[in-house]
Design a protein around this motif. Sequence first.
Motif, PDB file in Angstrom:
ATOM      1  N   THR A 362       0.832  -1.202   0.000  1.00  0.00           N
ATOM      2  CA  THR A 362       0.000   0.000   0.000  1.00  0.00           C
ATOM      3  C   THR A 362       0.868   1.253   0.000  1.00  0.00           C
ATOM      4  N   THR A 363       1.981   1.209   0.713  1.00  0.00           N
ATOM      5  CA  THR A 363       2.903   2.357   0.727  1.00  0.00           C
ATOM      6  C   THR A 363       3.392   2.667  -0.683  1.00  0.00           C
ATOM      7  N   LEU A 364       3.800   1.649  -1.424  1.00  0.00           N
ATOM      8  CA  LEU A 364       4.272   1.851  -2.793  1.00  0.00           C
ATOM      9  C   LEU A 364       3.160   2.413  -3.670  1.00  0.00           C
ATOM     10  N   LEU A 365       1.950   1.884  -3.519  1.00  0.00           N
ATOM     11  CA  LEU A 365       0.822   2.382  -4.309  1.00  0.00           C
ATOM     12  C   LEU A 365       0.600   3.863  -4.043  1.00  0.00           C
ATOM     13  N   ARG A 366       0.691   4.257  -2.778  1.00  0.00           N
ATOM     14  CA  ARG A 366       0.480   5.661  -2.411  1.00  0.00           C
ATOM     15  C   ARG A 366       1.628   6.550  -2.912  1.00  0.00           C
ATOM     16  N   ILE A 367       2.835   6.012  -2.931  1.00  0.00           N
ATOM     17  CA  ILE A 367       3.977   6.765  -3.471  1.00  0.00           C
ATOM     18  C   ILE A 367       3.763   7.042  -4.957  1.00  0.00           C
ATOM     19  N   ILE A 368       3.324   6.015  -5.693  1.00  0.00           N
ATOM     20  CA  ILE A 368       3.084   6.189  -7.129  1.00  0.00           C
ATOM     21  C   ILE A 368       1.967   7.197  -7.363  1.00  0.00           C
ATOM     22  N   ALA A 369       0.946   7.167  -6.503  1.00  0.00           N
ATOM     23  CA  ALA A 369      -0.178   8.093  -6.634  1.00  0.00           C
ATOM     24  C   ALA A 369       0.169   9.508  -6.178  1.00  0.00           C
ATOM     25  N   GLY A 370       1.351   9.682  -5.573  1.00  0.00           N
ATOM     26  CA  GLY A 370       1.748  10.989  -5.083  1.00  0.00           C
ATOM     27  C   GLY A 370       1.124  11.353  -3.756  1.00  0.00           C
ATOM     28  N   GLN A 371       0.595  10.364  -3.034  1.00  0.00           N
ATOM     29  CA  GLN A 371      -0.058  10.625  -1.753  1.00  0.00           C
ATOM     30  C   GLN A 371       0.800  10.220  -0.561  1.00  0.00           C
ATOM     31  N   GLU A 372       1.997   9.728  -0.834  1.00  0.00           N
ATOM     32  CA  GLU A 372       2.906   9.318   0.232  1.00  0.00           C
ATOM     33  C   GLU A 372       4.308   9.784  -0.139  1.00  0.00           C
ATOM     34  N   PRO A 373       4.948  10.591   0.720  1.00  0.00           N
ATOM     35  CA  PRO A 373       6.311  11.045   0.396  1.00  0.00           C
ATOM     36  C   PRO A 373       7.317   9.908   0.543  1.00  0.00           C
ATOM     37  N   ALA A 374       8.365   9.970  -0.232  1.00  0.00           N
ATOM     38  CA  ALA A 374       9.479   9.034  -0.114  1.00  0.00           C
ATOM     39  C   ALA A 374      10.742   9.850   0.080  1.00  0.00           C
ATOM     40  N   GLU A 375      11.710   9.244   0.807  1.00  0.00           N
ATOM     41  CA  GLU A 375      12.929   9.989   1.136  1.00  0.00           C
ATOM     42  C   GLU A 375      13.695  10.415  -0.118  1.00  0.00           C
ATOM     43  N   LYS A 376      13.652   9.580  -1.132  1.00  0.00           N
ATOM     44  CA  LYS A 376      14.413   9.877  -2.346  1.00  0.00           C
ATOM     45  C   LYS A 376      13.740   9.166  -3.508  1.00  0.00           C
ATOM     46  N   GLN A 377      13.429   9.922  -4.552  1.00  0.00           N
ATOM     47  CA  GLN A 377      12.817   9.293  -5.719  1.00  0.00           C
ATOM     48  C   GLN A 377      12.924  10.222  -6.915  1.00  0.00           C
ATOM     49  N   GLN A 378      12.961   9.611  -8.087  1.00  0.00           N
ATOM     50  CA  GLN A 378      12.934  10.357  -9.345  1.00  0.00           C
ATOM     51  C   GLN A 378      11.691   9.932 -10.104  1.00  0.00           C
ATOM     52  N   ARG A 379      10.763  10.882 -10.322  1.00  0.00           N
ATOM     53  CA  ARG A 379       9.474  10.565 -10.914  1.00  0.00           C
ATOM     54  C   ARG A 379       9.387  11.110 -12.335  1.00  0.00           C
ATOM     55  N   ASN A 380       9.062  10.247 -13.266  1.00  0.00           N
ATOM     56  CA  ASN A 380       8.859  10.659 -14.653  1.00  0.00           C
ATOM     57  C   ASN A 380       7.572  10.033 -15.172  1.00  0.00           C
ATOM     58  N   PHE A 381       6.632  10.904 -15.557  1.00  0.00           N
ATOM     59  CA  PHE A 381       5.353  10.417 -16.062  1.00  0.00           C
ATOM     60  C   PHE A 381       5.245  10.721 -17.552  1.00  0.00           C
ATOM     61  N   GLY A 382       4.533   9.843 -18.267  1.00  0.00           N
ATOM     62  CA  GLY A 382       4.326  10.029 -19.694  1.00  0.00           C
ATOM     63  C   GLY A 382       3.336  11.144 -19.980  1.00  0.00           C
ATOM     64  N   ASN A 383       3.061  11.358 -21.255  1.00  0.00           N
ATOM     65  CA  ASN A 383       2.121  12.394 -21.664  1.00  0.00           C
ATOM     66  C   ASN A 383       0.682  11.910 -21.513  1.00  0.00           C
ATOM     67  N   ASN A 384      -0.186  12.859 -21.153  1.00  0.00           N
ATOM     68  CA  ASN A 384      -1.630  12.608 -21.066  1.00  0.00           C
ATOM     69  C   ASN A 384      -1.999  11.515 -20.059  1.00  0.00           C
ATOM     70  N   VAL A 385      -1.173  11.350 -19.031  1.00  0.00           N
ATOM     71  CA  VAL A 385      -1.480  10.342 -18.003  1.00  0.00           C
ATOM     72  C   VAL A 385      -2.432  10.958 -16.977  1.00  0.00           C
ATOM     73  N   ASP A 386      -3.560  10.284 -16.771  1.00  0.00           N
ATOM     74  CA  ASP A 386      -4.572  10.752 -15.831  1.00  0.00           C
ATOM     75  C   ASP A 386      -4.849   9.622 -14.847  1.00  0.00           C
ATOM     76  N   MET A 387      -4.368   9.763 -13.614  1.00  0.00           N
ATOM     77  CA  MET A 387      -4.487   8.699 -12.621  1.00  0.00           C
ATOM     78  C   MET A 387      -5.678   8.915 -11.691  1.00  0.00           C
ATOM     79  N   ALA A 388      -6.275   7.807 -11.297  1.00  0.00           N
ATOM     80  CA  ALA A 388      -7.308   7.821 -10.251  1.00  0.00           C
ATOM     81  C   ALA A 388      -6.910   6.797  -9.202  1.00  0.00           C
ATOM     82  N   PHE A 389      -6.989   7.195  -7.925  1.00  0.00           N
ATOM     83  CA  PHE A 389      -6.517   6.346  -6.828  1.00  0.00           C
ATOM     84  C   PHE A 389      -7.679   5.990  -5.922  1.00  0.00           C
TER      85      PHE A 389
END
Length: 536
Positions: A362-389
């Motif tokens: 669940t922690t990883l899922l929340r990190i991907i959704a941007g709802q959980e901070p992580a100490e260190k990460q590099q985030r790159n999202f594609g174009n026109n990505v629309d997420m629902a959590f």
Amino acid sequence: MIAINDLTYHLGKRTLYDAASLHIKDKDKIGLIGPNGAGKSTLLKIITGELMPDSGKITKPKECSIGFFNQDLLSYQTEDNIRNVAMQAFSEALATQKKIEALCHQMEHNYSDDLLTQLSHLQENFERIGGYDIQSKSEAMLEGMGFATKDLDRSLSEFSGGWRMRVMFAKLLLQQPSVLILDEPTNHLDLVSIKWVEEYLRNYDSAFIVVSHDRSFLDGITTKIVEISNKKFTMYVGNYSNYEIEKTERSESLKNAYTNQQKQMKHAQEFIDRFRAKASKAKLVQSRIKALTRVEQIEPPSANRKTVNFHFPIKQNPSKIIAVIEKIDKSYGPVEILKNTAVEINRGDKIALIGANGRGKTTLLRIIAGQEPAEKQQRNFGNNVDMAFYSQHQLEDLNMHHNILEELAQHSTHAGRERTEQELRTIAAMFLFTKDDVFKKIEILSGGEKARVALAKVLLSQANCLLLDEPTNHLDINSINILGQALQQYEGTCLFVSHDRNFIQQVANKIWFIEDKKVRVFPSNYEAFEATVQLA
């Protein structure tokens, strides 16, 4: 062993059972199924004596002991360690052990042959009832439930609700009652523990009756299925898969019998109508009328399992790569969950994130959704990505003053596409809200009902990437199957956490699991994963 005869029970104005009967034999391994609201949990409480039926009789031998596992066990609180809590299952052995200890203490100051004889008898009895093995049995049971050896000395109060439920479940299994009554026993278990419990129950020497919405679990442990339908109990021999086959066969047979009877009744009525006015046929007509009134009419068969024909469109197609997140570190205090791990999600992926509890799903899922901070990460999202959590926290965003239909309609409008009332009702029905249920106010819904509304809103969002945390919670088997069909038809990408093996097999084309604080990827379905990878 337990005989239920002519049971009738009303819940308010609704009749749950009407003169229903069921016999549980001493080796039966029964799965109790039926749609939500059919009365499964109520029946368990009637069997255990927590509820009294309106009429009917339940009989069992005096020596028949019943062990009941349900969510109410969470109310038990103690500062004792979990090993000792589990060992409470052996009440006779513990009482004998206390007598032995007290006698040994007495003999330090007052040694006599009489006391020595008493001690010898107590020790013999202690050995006979397996007293010297109760600690090792308790430890083995707890470790099978997923506890580490070092956790066994921790107080029960230190654990979360889910882990406390495991301790209470372990204690119940150690008691080995004549009949186990289990209400959703896998709710707080991860896949590893579910398999362990499954193996234990498969080899359990006494009877049990279990309510579960996990069809894989039912397939693995049951030898009979009892369905609550039309206010009666119908028994099928075999596991859940056998039940589905036999139910289809019975349904076809009933359909044919109903059709034939309707034809015969129609012909009889045509004869009566044709010759009613003829005096020469009067005696024959009266005979046909009497025969027709004596016919015990066959009820028309109910509709077969629903399938989904509803389309979940996405607003726009995203790029081929949905997201790449690298160098993910996550800790809670001194406890390291994820260390320098990376994930990549591609368009069209249907990913199941599985593994033992506490590994960080669940922690990883929340990190991907941007709802959980992580100490260190590099985030790159594609174009026109629309997420629902989707998570249990979505319940807080529901408008308590809306009814269900209004809540879905408003969300549909905000998502960019207005739906007809019939479309919204179809979605609501997938999540068990039918007919006038859609006019219930959100504020009066149970926690489980609110969770279902929140999940329905996520599927209406037109997002092209869904992140779902335990989406099958609070759904019955048929609804889980419908949700699986909906996600199969969904044109977007999906990442979900689940412990439901059948649902995972139905939906996922890729498996993620967390091992050594890193995300491992298995590029196939769950069946192939299970045959290849051993989860720890």
